[in-house]
Design a protein around this motif. Structure first.
Motif, short mmCIF file in Angstrom:
data_model
loop_
_atom_site.label_atom_id
_atom_site.label_comp_id
_atom_site.label_asym_id
_atom_site.label_seq_id
_atom_site.Cartn_x
_atom_site.Cartn_y
_atom_site.Cartn_z
N LEU A 56 22.37 -5.23 14.51
CA LEU A 56 23.89 -5.31 14.07
C LEU A 56 24.18 -6.29 14.40
O LEU A 56 24.73 -7.02 16.14
CB LEU A 56 25.09 -3.70 14.55
N PHE A 57 25.35 -7.59 13.59
CA PHE A 57 26.20 -8.59 13.66
C PHE A 57 27.32 -8.08 13.39
O PHE A 57 27.16 -8.21 12.77
CB PHE A 57 25.48 -9.54 12.78
N SER A 58 28.58 -8.49 14.22
CA SER A 58 29.31 -8.79 13.96
C SER A 58 30.59 -9.51 14.55
O SER A 58 29.92 -10.17 15.31
CB SER A 58 30.29 -7.36 14.67
N GLY A 59 31.61 -9.78 13.64
CA GLY A 59 31.81 -10.83 14.72
C GLY A 59 33.18 -11.84 12.77
O GLY A 59 32.94 -10.98 12.02
N ALA A 60 33.33 -12.24 12.69
CA ALA A 60 34.53 -13.46 12.49
C ALA A 60 33.48 -13.30 10.86
O ALA A 60 32.87 -14.08 10.81
CB ALA A 60 35.72 -14.31 13.01
N TYR A 61 34.82 -13.69 9.97
CA TYR A 61 33.85 -15.29 8.64
C TYR A 61 33.71 -15.91 9.41
O TYR A 61 34.35 -17.25 10.76
CB TYR A 61 34.71 -15.26 7.91
N GLY B 17 31.58 -3.13 5.46
CA GLY B 17 33.39 -2.65 6.19
C GLY B 17 34.17 -3.49 5.18
O GLY B 17 35.48 -3.39 4.28
N ALA B 18 33.53 -4.33 3.97
CA ALA B 18 34.26 -5.47 2.69
C ALA B 18 34.33 -4.15 1.32
O ALA B 18 35.12 -4.93 0.71
CB ALA B 18 33.29 -6.46 2.39
N GLU B 19 33.43 -3.22 1.55
CA GLU B 19 33.24 -2.49 0.45
C GLU B 19 34.95 -1.83 -0.19
O GLU B 19 35.77 -1.32 1.47
CB GLU B 19 32.39 -1.46 0.15
N SER B 20 35.51 -1.25 -1.33
CA SER B 20 36.54 -0.36 -1.50
C SER B 20 36.39 1.01 -0.43
O SER B 20 35.20 1.40 -0.05
CB SER B 20 37.00 0.17 -2.42
N GLY B 21 37.16 1.46 0.57
CA GLY B 21 37.25 2.21 1.45
C GLY B 21 37.23 3.57 0.02
O GLY B 21 38.23 4.72 1.38
N THR B 22 36.22 3.83 0.13
CA THR B 22 36.12 5.71 -0.95
C THR B 22 36.11 6.27 -0.21
O THR B 22 34.91 5.64 0.56
CB THR B 22 36.45 5.13 -2.22
N ASN C 276 32.59 -8.53 9.77
CA ASN C 276 33.39 -8.65 10.08
C ASN C 276 34.33 -7.35 10.67
O ASN C 276 35.93 -7.62 11.12
CB ASN C 276 34.61 -9.18 9.10
N ALA C 277 34.17 -5.82 10.47
CA ALA C 277 35.17 -4.71 11.49
C ALA C 277 34.16 -4.37 12.29
O ALA C 277 33.42 -5.33 12.92
CB ALA C 277 34.91 -3.98 10.41
N GLY C 278 35.28 -4.27 13.32
CA GLY C 278 35.45 -3.32 14.31
C GLY C 278 34.90 -1.84 14.56
O GLY C 278 35.07 -1.51 12.97
N LEU C 279 34.10 -1.46 15.22
CA LEU C 279 33.91 0.25 14.85
C LEU C 279 35.10 0.92 14.73
O LEU C 279 34.74 1.81 13.74
CB LEU C 279 33.31 0.27 15.96
N SER C 280 35.66 0.79 15.18
CA SER C 280 37.36 1.66 14.87
C SER C 280 37.10 1.27 13.24
O SER C 280 38.07 2.10 12.53
CB SER C 280 38.04 1.41 15.62
N GLU C 281 37.21 0.54 12.77
CA GLU C 281 37.90 0.06 11.91
C GLU C 281 37.13 0.82 10.47
O GLU C 281 37.06 0.97 9.33
CB GLU C 281 37.88 -1.46 11.01
N LEU C 282 35.83 1.72 10.87
CA LEU C 282 35.17 1.99 10.00
C LEU C 282 34.44 3.62 9.52
O LEU C 282 35.59 3.65 10.69
CB LEU C 282 33.39 1.41 10.08
N ASP C 283 34.58 3.81 8.49
CA ASP C 283 33.90 5.23 9.16
C ASP C 283 33.79 6.17 10.38
O ASP C 283 32.46 5.17 10.23
CB ASP C 283 33.42 5.81 7.08
N GLY C 284 33.80 7.19 10.31
CA GLY C 284 33.35 7.47 11.70
C GLY C 284 31.98 7.65 11.82
O GLY C 284 31.79 7.70 12.12
N LYS D 260 21.40 -2.11 19.04
CA LYS D 260 21.56 -3.23 19.41
C LYS D 260 22.75 -4.07 18.22
O LYS D 260 22.09 -4.49 17.62
CB LYS D 260 19.73 -4.01 19.72
N SER D 261 23.96 -4.79 19.60
CA SER D 261 24.58 -5.55 18.65
C SER D 261 24.57 -6.55 19.46
O SER D 261 24.60 -6.85 20.75
CB SER D 261 25.35 -4.68 18.41
N THR D 262 24.86 -7.23 18.45
CA THR D 262 25.55 -8.92 18.97
C THR D 262 26.38 -9.52 17.84
O THR D 262 26.83 -9.76 16.85
CB THR D 262 24.74 -9.84 18.56
N ARG D 263 27.27 -9.64 18.35
CA ARG D 263 28.89 -10.36 18.31
C ARG D 263 29.44 -11.26 17.99
O ARG D 263 28.83 -12.45 19.28
CB ARG D 263 30.07 -9.59 19.24
N LEU D 264 29.12 -12.23 17.14
CA LEU D 264 29.64 -13.75 16.78
C LEU D 264 30.75 -13.96 16.86
O LEU D 264 31.62 -14.02 16.11
CB LEU D 264 28.90 -14.45 15.48
#
Length: 207
Positions: free
Chosen positions: A79-84, A148-153, A179-187, A197-201
């Motif tokens: 998992l790669f997370s971070g800003a644009y 996380g960029a998809e419509s949250g339906t 680009n989202a934090g885990l707290s912003e995603l569907d639970g 394994k996660s790498t934050r950029l």
């Protein structure tokens, strides 16, 4: 709109006559990597354009090393997370390009485009929704860009969870950028990612 190909495309009657180059070209098409071919490990520069701090360069170097290690083994999740603009898509595409070069069946797809492709199958003549859904669930290497960029339906969340849950249970190699934090995603989705394994950029990547 991006196009994915049904699982049987590469292996239709007569495909055994293809040259090695033609086979790899067909695999590249099936992988949905057209337009991403230049995103390789060789072209990823952790030093950026001289504007990065030592800590940022170190982060990008570690991220590149993690991606190259994953590409060599193609096991587990990354998992790669971070800003644009931090190089997440480049590294994810590099993993996909390496898999395709090695003759491994791989799909690289931005999540919003993937969901559009699945929705379109309800009226498609060439392949059914189930065929498309199974293609994504079971491909040996799946790379989902921009989760996380998809419509949250509710439908979108359910489909993504089903894909990730299947791949968790069956231990299939999976790479995700967000680009989202885990707290912003569907639970339910966050729960599948929280122990990966996660790498934050954090820095802007200029190459």
């Amino acid at each position: 709109r991006s196009t994915l190909f049904p699982y049987t495309t590469l292996f239709r009657s007569g495909s055994w006559r293809l040259t090695e180059g033609e086979r790899r070209s067909a695999l590249l098409s099936r992988s949905n990597l057209r337009g991403y071919e230049e995103m390789t490990f060789e072209r990823f520069n952790p030093d950026g354009r001289g504007q990065l701090s030592p800590e940022e360069r170190q982060t990008l170097t570690l991220a590149k090393n993690a991606a190259m290690n994953f590409a060599s083994r193609r096991e587990g999740w990354l998992l790669f997370s971070g800003a644009y603009g931090t190089g997440k898509t480049h590294l994810a595409a590099a993993i996909a390009n390496q898999a395709a070069a090695d003759g491994i069946d791989v799909v690289f797809q931005p999540v919003p485009d993937l969901l559009d492709w699945l929705r379109a199958s309800y009226s498609a003549y060439s392949d059914s929704y189930q065929e498309r859904f199974d293609r994504i669930r079971t491909v040996p290497v799946l790379i989902l860009d921009d989760l996380g960029a998809e419509s949250g339906t509710e439908w979108a969340g359910e489909k993504i969870f089903q894909i990730l849950n299947y791949r968790t249970v069956n231990q299939l190699a999976t790479v995700i950028t967000t680009n989202a934090g885990l707290s912003e995603l569907d639970g339910r989705i966050a729960s599948r990612l929280s122990d990966r394994k996660s790498t934050r950029l954090n820095s802007s990547h200029g190459s």
